[in-house]
Design a protein around this motif. Structure first.
Motif, PDB file in Angstrom:
ATOM      1  N   LEU A  39      36.075  48.678  43.251  1.00  7.96           N
ATOM      2  CA  LEU A  39      35.517  47.504  42.559  1.00  7.96           C
ATOM      3  C   LEU A  39      34.032  47.366  42.917  1.00  7.96           C
ATOM      4  N   LYS A  42      31.831  49.509  41.140  1.00  5.54           N
ATOM      5  CA  LYS A  42      31.836  49.157  39.716  1.00  5.54           C
ATOM      6  C   LYS A  42      32.569  50.199  38.877  1.00  5.54           C
ATOM      7  N   PRO A  44      36.265  50.058  38.421  1.00  3.71           N
ATOM      8  CA  PRO A  44      37.646  49.636  38.654  1.00  3.71           C
ATOM      9  C   PRO A  44      38.659  50.405  37.820  1.00  3.71           C
ATOM     10  N   LEU A  45      38.254  50.948  36.684  1.00  6.93           N
ATOM     11  CA  LEU A  45      39.265  51.537  35.796  1.00  6.93           C
ATOM     12  C   LEU A  45      39.444  53.042  35.978  1.00  6.93           C
ATOM     13  N   THR A 214      47.701  50.577  37.893  1.00  8.40           N
ATOM     14  CA  THR A 214      46.320  50.121  37.724  1.00  8.40           C
ATOM     15  C   THR A 214      46.145  48.711  38.262  1.00  8.40           C
ATOM     16  N   ALA A 215      47.136  47.863  37.975  1.00  9.59           N
ATOM     17  CA  ALA A 215      47.039  46.468  38.395  1.00  9.59           C
ATOM     18  C   ALA A 215      46.926  46.363  39.908  1.00  9.59           C
ATOM     19  N   VAL A 218      43.409  46.938  40.869  1.00 11.35           N
ATOM     20  CA  VAL A 218      42.382  46.049  40.321  1.00 11.35           C
ATOM     21  C   VAL A 218      42.558  44.593  40.743  1.00 11.35           C
ATOM     22  N   SER A 219      43.763  44.042  40.564  1.00  8.00           N
ATOM     23  CA  SER A 219      43.917  42.595  40.713  1.00  8.00           C
ATOM     24  C   SER A 219      43.678  42.072  42.134  1.00  8.00           C
ATOM     25  N   VAL A 222      39.966  41.959  42.939  1.00 13.85           N
ATOM     26  CA  VAL A 222      39.266  40.927  42.167  1.00 13.85           C
ATOM     27  C   VAL A 222      39.510  39.561  42.786  1.00 13.85           C
ATOM     28  N   ARG A 225      37.539  39.290  46.064  1.00 10.60           N
ATOM     29  CA  ARG A 225      36.104  39.155  45.848  1.00 10.60           C
ATOM     30  C   ARG A 225      35.696  37.694  45.715  1.00 10.60           C
ATOM     31  N   GLN A 226      36.631  36.852  45.233  1.00 17.11           N
ATOM     32  CA  GLN A 226      36.302  35.454  45.029  1.00 17.11           C
ATOM     33  C   GLN A 226      36.072  34.712  46.339  1.00 17.11           C
ATOM     34  N   ALA A 270      48.662  39.016  39.838  1.00 14.00           N
ATOM     35  CA  ALA A 270      47.909  38.245  38.844  1.00 14.00           C
ATOM     36  C   ALA A 270      47.868  36.774  39.224  1.00 14.00           C
ATOM     37  N   CYS A 273      45.406  36.261  41.793  1.00 11.30           N
ATOM     38  CA  CYS A 273      44.109  36.417  41.162  1.00 11.30           C
ATOM     39  C   CYS A 273      43.690  35.131  40.446  1.00 11.30           C
ATOM     40  N   LEU A 277      40.579  32.724  41.253  1.00 14.97           N
ATOM     41  CA  LEU A 277      39.507  32.480  40.293  1.00 14.97           C
ATOM     42  C   LEU A 277      39.259  30.987  40.131  1.00 14.97           C
ATOM     43  N   ARG A 283      32.564  30.524  44.613  1.00 15.24           N
ATOM     44  CA  ARG A 283      32.618  31.351  43.410  1.00 15.24           C
ATOM     45  C   ARG A 283      33.670  30.878  42.416  1.00 15.24           C
TER      46      ARG A 283
ATOM     47  N   VAL B 105      42.408  43.419  34.974  1.00 21.77           N
ATOM     48  CA  VAL B 105      43.302  42.345  35.410  1.00 21.77           C
ATOM     49  C   VAL B 105      44.125  41.834  34.232  1.00 21.77           C
ATOM     50  N   THR B 108      46.804  44.520  32.421  1.00 17.40           N
ATOM     51  CA  THR B 108      47.959  44.888  33.259  1.00 17.40           C
ATOM     52  C   THR B 108      48.889  43.694  33.425  1.00 17.40           C
ATOM     53  N   THR B 109      48.283  42.499  33.557  1.00 17.51           N
ATOM     54  CA  THR B 109      49.105  41.300  33.728  1.00 17.51           C
ATOM     55  C   THR B 109      49.932  41.024  32.480  1.00 17.51           C
TER      56      THR B 109
END
Lengths: 300, 426
Positions: A39, A42, A44-45, A214-215, A218-219, A222, A225-226, A270, A273, A277, A283, B105, B108-109
């Motif tokens: 992440l 830059k 992430p995918l 992938t999740a 990534v999740s 993310v 990071r907050q 999620a 996440c 957020l 943030r 995010v 995938t969710t």
């Protein structure tokens, strides 16, 4: 829930669930740590590209060896994931194609090749080929104790590698040009990071399946990071969030009948996440909203 | 199960395959059209996100009574696709994230949510998630509607409608799309409704993705959206050419992929993606300007020209000094000499080669370029005499007649710094 209902759940939690929980927790934790780095870089995918390339390796490993135990298939998957990411690097290096299109090409064509191979194998009815496509969606509940040990060892190993190379990885993530100018082998460090992501994705396959692994990469990062602006904290939080999401997913799927573990792990990640957020200090959405209100003049 | 076109003179199985191929080609063309704009706007991964994220929308639509393949389910899928885009932007702005991270995010969710819904309602929702990934192109001809007495596959009808709508929209708004794609700020300043143009592209992406999703499955939609467009981008320069080439590549890929799948008994969707990948690889290798072959040939041609010109100049200099020409030593140098002899720039028997009039003119121009550059460097760069030769050795292959005239005018007709005469322009 009635007392008898509780009793019915407890035996289910004893052996298999604990094994699965341990394996998935290790996977989730390590994925969170490695994902945090990618992440920061830059990218992430790239995990998504690696995940979709793995099917080719699973199918090829099965055809070449005729075996379908976890180490064989994972080795094939790892080779394919690294090959997929190497293709990505080559496309970036030798063509005008943009980064995002290159990623999409590796995802689409890699997955297509994997599906074509798997369907060909299934259509020919090779012995033991049934259920290979389970790799696609993951079948966490079928993990054995030995599998969980393998997952755990690999997870510990990747986290160790991350800790050993943390300074270099951070430098490259924050200022690749400066790193290159001061003589660090940026290409090599990037390659190492990409390989780590490939390893994470491959190890996550049996737990979450090609689509949702992938999740895991990534999740949690993310979310982490907050909460922080510091790299070590980010890695720790990423790991913890990944671990919590994994354990929560396994626990819920053990209690609720017929619920697949993989998607629940993703949804737990999620949820973490979303909460992050919204409520994270500074943030988060709430904090920034409060700040905006504080700065706005009172309406008359 | 309806037997499709049983009254055609070709047998039923062939007609089925023909319908499946037509459907795949139609979807591929629609995806390639949209994909062209996505690729140049760096939004290639949007199709990936939408393709996965529509699963919960479809699941809910089926749950409330929609038949798979019906307009209700189609609309729900498109709506979920747009929701995905909106959520991605929300997550991105809420988290201050890179675009990719927000996309990762969200899709995938939503996909996981879809799997959970499908699993929880398995008794009432007959959706196989892996089917949504693979697609069911082979089954498309079995689900038909009657149009004017002809049984037409439902998948083909929806794909054809989507292609027609997208093509009409593309023709109507092409200039705005191009303007926005290449310079959104300038477009906004010029009064183009950039938000509406982008929104239209997103809606088109959702439409194409859902149409493709029913036929080839979620992930392979990505291949159909991006791969032909990326290949076309390597082949041509103008955007509308790119769109047309991408559509042709997509249609060819769909047909060949289906036939390959038929031949080797594998998933049609998978084989189509593989064929598209091969097309892209071929474009990378063979593209007229940027292809690996073209670039490699260009370098070879240059190296060969340098080699030949050096041979000619070496013989010319030997004649000037009255010594024997340096004998070519390496194999490529011998090859170059052989080539120059064949093309009439050297004459005479082997071992006693001399320059022909044409060869002499060419050699003089190389030597002239060399010595003019040495003279210029000697006057302007204050290099010591023994440092003038290497740069001139390189530059001599790059100066044209006009440039030589200008340099000569500037250095003022004196000889070269080593005292040799500079040959006149031919």
């Amino acid at each position: 829930m009635t007392p008898t209902g509780c009793l019915a759940v407890v035996p289910a939690l004893t052996h298999n669930t604990l094994v699965v929980a341990a394996g998935v927790a290790a996977v989730g934790c390590a994925a969170g740590v490695v994902g945090s780095l990618s992440l920061l870089r830059k990218r992430p995918l790239i995990g998504d590209a690696a995940a979709h390339s793995t099917l080719v390796g699973v199918a090829t490993a099965f055809v070449l060896t005729g075996r379908r135990d976890l180490p064989t298939l994972l080795t094939g998957a790892l080779v394919a994931a690294v090959a997929g990411l190497a293709t990505l690097v080559l496309v970036r290096r030798f063509t005008r194609t943009r980064d995002d299109a290159a990623t999409a090409i590796v995802i689409g064509v890699g997955f297509g090749l994997g599906i074509a191979l798997l369907s060909g194998i299934t259509a020919r009815g090779l012995p033991g080929s049934a259920g290979l496509e389970q790799f696609l969606l993951g079948h966490t509940a079928a993990l054995t104790a030995r599998d969980a040990v393998v997952l755990g060892i690999v997870s510990v190993a990747t986290v160790t590698v991350v800790l050993l190379g943390l300074k270099e990885a951070t430098l490259v993530a924050f200022d690749a040009d400066f790193a290159a100018a001061t003589g660090w082998p940026v290409g090599l460090i990037d390659q190492a990071l990409v390989t780590l992501v490939a390893v994470r994705v491959v190890v996550g396959l049996p737990a979450a399946g090609a689509v949702r692994v992938t999740a895991l990469v990534v999740s949690p990062p993310v979310a982490a990071r907050q909460w922080t602006d510091r790299v070590p904290t980010l890695l720790v939080l990423g790991g913890v969030f990944g671990l919590v999401a994994a354990v929560a997913g396994v626990a819920v799927s053990a209690v609720v009948p017929r619920m697949p573990t993989g998607p629940l792990v993703v949804l737990s990640a999620a949820a973490i996440c979303i909460v992050s957020l919204v409520i994270a200090p500074r943030r988060g959405w709430l904090a920034r909203r409060r700040q905006r209100i504080a700065f706005e003049p009172p309406r008359s | 199960m309806n037997m499709v076109l049983a009254d055609w003179s070709i047998d039923g199985a062939t007609a089925m395959h023909a319908w499946a191929i037509a459907t795949a080609a139609t979807v591929a063309a629609a995806c390639a059209l949209v994909g062209t704009l996505l690729v140049v706007r760096r939004m290639s991964l949007l199709g990936d996100a939408i393709g996965h994220a529509v699963l919960p929308g479809i699941a809910v639509a089926v749950l409330v009574g929609g038949r798979p393949g019906s307009p209700l389910v189609f609309a729900a899928a498109v709506a979920t696709g747009l929701l995905t885009v909106w959520l991605t932007r929300l997550v991105r702005s809420a988290g201050g994230l890179a675009d990719d991270a927000g996309t990762g995010v969200v899709f995938t969710t939503l996909f996981a949510l879809g799997v959970v819904i499908v699993t929880a309602a398995a008794s009432r929702v007959d959706i196989d998630p892996s089917c949504l990934l693979y697609g069911i192109l082979e089954l498309v001809p079995f689900d038909t509607v009657s149009i004017g007495g002809v049984e037409v596959p439902r998948g083909f009808v929806s794909a054809a409608i989507v292609l027609a709508v997208l093509a009409a929209a593309a023709i109507a708004t092409w200039k705005l799309q191009v303007f926005t794609a290449f310079d959104a700020d300038a477009a906004r300043a010029a009064g183009v409704p950039v938000a509406a143009v982008t929104g239209g592209l997103l809606a088109a992406t959702a439409l194409a993705t859902v149409a493709g999703f029913e036929v080839v499955g979620a992930v392979l939609v990505v291949a159909m959206l991006v791969v032909p467009a990326a290949a076309a981008e390597l082949l041509v320069r103008r955007l509308h050419h790119m769109a047309l080439v991408a559509m042709v590549l997509a249609i060819v890929g769909a047909c060949l992929g289906y036939l390959a799948a038929w031949r080797w008994n594998a998933s049609a969707a998978g084989m189509i993606a593989v064929v598209l990948g091969i097309e892209y690889a071929a474009a990378v290798v063979l593209a007229p300007d940027d292809g690996l072959v073209a670039r490699g040939l260009g370098r070879l041609r240059y190296a060969w020209r340098v080699l030949c010109e050096d041979r000619l100049a070496a013989v010319w200099r030997a004649e000037e000094k009255g010594t024997a020409a340096a004998v070519p030593v390496s194999l490529v140098q011998r090859l170059a000499v052989g080539w120059l002899w064949l093309t009439g720039r050297f004459v005479g028997p082997a071992g006693r080669l001399a320059l022909s009039p044409a060869g002499r003119r060419e050699a003089e121009m190389v030597v002239r370029s060399h010595r003019l550059w040495e003279a210029w460097l000697g006057q302007h760069a204050q290099l010591p005499l023994d440092h003038l030769h290497p740069p001139a050795e390189w530059v001599e292959h790059h100066l044209g007649a006009a440039m030589r005239q200008r340099i000569e005018a500037e250095v003022g007709g004196i000889g070269d710094p080593h005292g040799s005469e500079i040959p006149p322009e031919a």
